[in-house]
Design a protein around this motif. Structure first.
Motif, PDB file in Angstrom:
ATOM      1  N   LEU A 236       0.833  -1.203   0.000  1.00 48.66           N
ATOM      2  CA  LEU A 236       0.000   0.000   0.000  1.00 48.66           C
ATOM      3  C   LEU A 236       0.865   1.251   0.000  1.00 48.66           C
ATOM      4  N   ALA A 237       1.886   1.264   0.864  1.00 48.85           N
ATOM      5  CA  ALA A 237       2.755   2.438   0.944  1.00 48.85           C
ATOM      6  C   ALA A 237       3.478   2.677  -0.377  1.00 48.85           C
ATOM      7  N   THR A 238       3.977   1.607  -0.974  1.00 46.52           N
ATOM      8  CA  THR A 238       4.690   1.731  -2.250  1.00 46.52           C
ATOM      9  C   THR A 238       3.753   2.185  -3.355  1.00 46.52           C
ATOM     10  N   ALA A 239       2.552   1.604  -3.400  1.00 51.62           N
ATOM     11  CA  ALA A 239       1.581   1.962  -4.434  1.00 51.62           C
ATOM     12  C   ALA A 239       1.160   3.422  -4.311  1.00 51.62           C
ATOM     13  N   MET A 240       0.897   3.865  -3.091  1.00 52.62           N
ATOM     14  CA  MET A 240       0.468   5.251  -2.903  1.00 52.62           C
ATOM     15  C   MET A 240       1.572   6.223  -3.285  1.00 52.62           C
ATOM     16  N   ALA A 241       2.816   5.885  -2.947  1.00 55.57           N
ATOM     17  CA  ALA A 241       3.942   6.740  -3.329  1.00 55.57           C
ATOM     18  C   ALA A 241       4.077   6.810  -4.841  1.00 55.57           C
ATOM     19  N   SER A 242       3.869   5.682  -5.509  1.00 51.50           N
ATOM     20  CA  SER A 242       3.955   5.652  -6.968  1.00 51.50           C
ATOM     21  C   SER A 242       2.864   6.505  -7.606  1.00 51.50           C
ATOM     22  N   VAL A 243       1.645   6.393  -7.086  1.00 52.62           N
ATOM     23  CA  VAL A 243       0.535   7.176  -7.628  1.00 52.62           C
ATOM     24  C   VAL A 243       0.786   8.659  -7.419  1.00 52.62           C
ATOM     25  N   ARG A 244       1.238   9.044  -6.211  1.00 44.39           N
ATOM     26  CA  ARG A 244       1.505  10.465  -5.943  1.00 44.39           C
ATOM     27  C   ARG A 244       2.594  10.993  -6.862  1.00 44.39           C
ATOM     28  N   GLN A 245       3.631  10.203  -7.059  1.00 42.32           N
ATOM     29  CA  GLN A 245       4.718  10.634  -7.939  1.00 42.32           C
ATOM     30  C   GLN A 245       4.219  10.807  -9.374  1.00 42.32           C
ATOM     31  N   THR A 246       3.419   9.850  -9.830  1.00 44.62           N
ATOM     32  CA  THR A 246       2.884   9.936 -11.194  1.00 44.62           C
ATOM     33  C   THR A 246       1.985  11.155 -11.359  1.00 44.62           C
ATOM     34  N   CYS A 247       1.114  11.394 -10.379  1.00 44.42           N
ATOM     35  CA  CYS A 247       0.198  12.538 -10.455  1.00 44.42           C
ATOM     36  C   CYS A 247       0.950  13.864 -10.395  1.00 44.42           C
ATOM     37  N   GLY A 248       2.127  13.857  -9.781  1.00 44.54           N
ATOM     38  CA  GLY A 248       2.885  15.086  -9.643  1.00 44.54           C
ATOM     39  C   GLY A 248       3.732  15.442 -10.840  1.00 44.54           C
ATOM     40  N   LEU A 249       3.840  14.543 -11.791  1.00 43.72           N
ATOM     41  CA  LEU A 249       4.658  14.824 -12.969  1.00 43.72           C
ATOM     42  C   LEU A 249       3.937  15.797 -13.898  1.00 43.72           C
ATOM     43  N   ALA A 250       4.695  16.693 -14.499  1.00 50.57           N
ATOM     44  CA  ALA A 250       4.128  17.651 -15.442  1.00 50.57           C
ATOM     45  C   ALA A 250       4.210  17.092 -16.851  1.00 50.57           C
ATOM     46  N   LEU A 251       3.107  17.180 -17.583  1.00 53.76           N
ATOM     47  CA  LEU A 251       3.113  16.762 -18.973  1.00 53.76           C
ATOM     48  C   LEU A 251       3.889  17.774 -19.792  1.00 53.76           C
ATOM     49  N   ARG A 252       4.708  17.275 -20.703  1.00 48.82           N
ATOM     50  CA  ARG A 252       5.498  18.169 -21.545  1.00 48.82           C
ATOM     51  C   ARG A 252       4.577  19.096 -22.333  1.00 48.82           C
ATOM     52  N   GLY A 253       4.947  20.393 -22.351  1.00 48.94           N
ATOM     53  CA  GLY A 253       4.152  21.366 -23.071  1.00 48.94           C
ATOM     54  C   GLY A 253       3.054  21.989 -22.253  1.00 48.94           C
ATOM     55  N   GLN A 254       2.920  21.558 -20.964  1.00 49.07           N
ATOM     56  CA  GLN A 254       1.875  22.116 -20.105  1.00 49.07           C
ATOM     57  C   GLN A 254       2.455  22.915 -18.948  1.00 49.07           C
ATOM     58  N   GLY A 255       3.670  23.422 -19.130  1.00 50.06           N
ATOM     59  CA  GLY A 255       4.249  24.269 -18.111  1.00 50.06           C
ATOM     60  C   GLY A 255       5.055  23.504 -17.105  1.00 50.06           C
ATOM     61  N   HIS A 256       5.524  24.197 -16.082  1.00 50.49           N
ATOM     62  CA  HIS A 256       6.397  23.619 -15.061  1.00 50.49           C
ATOM     63  C   HIS A 256       5.683  23.568 -13.717  1.00 50.49           C
TER      64      HIS A 256
END
Length: 256
Positions: A236-256
């Protein structure tokens, strides 16, 4: 239409594989049906090959050696190219229009990661099925059984797939750990207006062990329970960290 890939993890499932595949082929929403053979020593691979020769939607993927259902399902998910994934155990079967209902729900609710199908329990012995608390505890299985799950591929991969910890391979429980992480990260609902997937009783199956414990027909082994709980909490801890990291990434071309 956004199609679905059904992943059928198979280990020595020759006795019921044809029934499972027939139920998959009856689902028009399934663009691909991947049979991931986990080193079976029976006729499972041959049965899958025969289906693949007759039906282009079926494909056989063979693992080099047995690695457990979680690894087989995850490998199938990596081979899939569709936005939705469904998982069916070889002993189970979809009922008519099962994936149509799941697909419709996910299309109408684009912010939901997954949907569960309600489970019909077939052939369960009376010591379980006739117990007054059977229905209540069976609901928990409907919310965790791999065969009840239809999920967006991106959400599945963000969670890390089914946990492959050796604890789960020895004792089971990886489906419950994934369901826990899915619920915590994204939430999960279940379509309860109709039964859409059938779990057939098999002696020694995970559902039997779970029900026996919950209905007081067998004793909880404290050490085993603690080991499984710790493995689930770690996943659970690993999965939640992975989801948070993924959600925090910026899509290229959509700013910083």
């Amino acid at each position: 239409m956004q199609p679905i890939t059904i992943i059928v993890a198979c280990y020595n499932g020759a006795a019921t594989l044809a029934r499972a595949l027939d139920s998959c082929l009856a689902q028009p929403e399934a663009e691909r049906i991947l049979v991931v053979d986990d080193g079976s020593t029976d006729a499972s691979a041959n049965i899958a090959r025969i289906y693949a020769m007759r039906e282009p939607r079926v494909r056989l993927v063979q693992m080099p050696d047995p690695g457990g259902a979680a690894r087989a399902r995850n490998w199938g998910a990596l081979q899939a190219a569709t936005p939705y994934l469904a998982f069916l155990d070889t002993g189970d079967e979809y009922l008519p229009h099962a994936l149509a209902a799941a697909h419709s729900h996910l299309e109408q609710h684009p912010h939901e990661a997954a949907i569960r199908l309600d489970v019909d329990y077939a052939g369960f012995p009376d010591r379980l099925a006739a117990h007054p608390d059977f229905a209540r505890h069976a609901e928990a299985i409907s919310n965790t059984a791999p065969s009840s799950l239809v999920i967006r591929r991106g959400a599945f991969l963000a969670l890390g797939g089914f946990p492959m910890d050796e604890t789960f391979r020895r004792h089971g429980g990886e489906d419950g750990a994934l369901a826990w992480a899915l619920s915590e990260a994204f939430g999960q609902r279940r379509l309860i207006d109709a039964k859409r997937v059938r779990l057939h009783y098999r002696a020694g199956m995970a559902a039997e062990r779970y029900l026996s414990l919950q209905l007081g027909l067998s004793e909880v082994q404290a050490a085993l329970h603690g080991e499984t709980l710790r493995a689930s909490e770690a996943f659970l801890a690993t999965a939640m960290a992975s989801v948070r990291q993924t959600c925090g990434l910026a899509l290229r071309g959509q700013g910083h």
